[in-house]
Design an enzyme around this catalytic site. Sequence first.
Site, short mmCIF file in Angstrom:
data_model
loop_
_atom_site.label_atom_id
_atom_site.label_comp_id
_atom_site.label_asym_id
_atom_site.label_seq_id
_atom_site.Cartn_x
_atom_site.Cartn_y
_atom_site.Cartn_z
CE LYS A 34 61.14 35.27 47.95
NZ LYS A 34 62.03 34.43 47.12
CB CYS A 90 60.72 35.61 43.47
SG CYS A 90 61.90 34.28 43.85
CG HIS A 132 70.69 32.83 44.64
ND1 HIS A 132 70.57 31.52 44.24
CD2 HIS A 132 69.46 33.20 45.08
CE1 HIS A 132 69.33 31.12 44.42
NE2 HIS A 132 68.62 32.11 44.94
CG ASP A 151 63.05 37.90 46.23
OD1 ASP A 151 62.40 38.13 47.27
OD2 ASP A 151 63.19 36.76 45.76
ZN ZN Z 1 66.78 31.82 45.79
#
Ligand code: ZN
Length: 222
Positions: free
Chosen positions: A116, A161, A91, A14
Amino acid sequence: MNHTAMNHALLLVDLQNDFCPNGALPVAQGDVTIDVANLAIVAAQKARILVIASQDWHPANHLSFADNNPGAVVGERGELAGLAQTWWPVHCVQGTRGAEFHQRLHHEAFDAVIQKSTKHDIDSYSAFFDNGKRAATALDNLLRQRGITRLIIMGLATDYCVKFTVLDALELGYDVQIVEENCRGVNLQPDDSEAALADMVAHRARRIGLADVIAALAHHPA
Ligand SMILES: [Zn+2]
């Protein structure tokens, strides 16, 4: 043939605009990770190991967003899909600049991108599964097809994450090296990232420094 040195993949979690300063869900010093990730990408390319990136990729109506739940407050917890859920600011909405990889990140080097959080009614912190483990992403199949057994993981955010990606990888039987110095956390509570790292290590993730990653990859049989 050194079997333990083979079958690595670099997994970047991410590294997107919204998790960097001026983003919608900024992680303190999130952008510090970008240049270091680029160093790791160069080392991975030289060693010809797979470079994979996860990308948080929410539809605009995602129910993890406080704005989409009447009365929900960012940072507080409620319930979504029968699971405890932290409410987040909007976001990483699909197609927006916030969802793009950071502009300095060498994303052209990615061999695969795993998106995802694409279903509106459940969140996905892990790059492997949604939070209820009801659906899998393509990641595990991809790694198995390529014979990958060891993952070198870094990215954002340590306490969400990265943590859940690492824990799922370990549960799936991968050997995981976590590059702690190139992860940054949200830290809704000040020690959340430290606790997350302790949890990963307790589940047998191994902390590794970037210099050791680069040195190990330099000796990787290409
Ligand atoms: Zn998220």
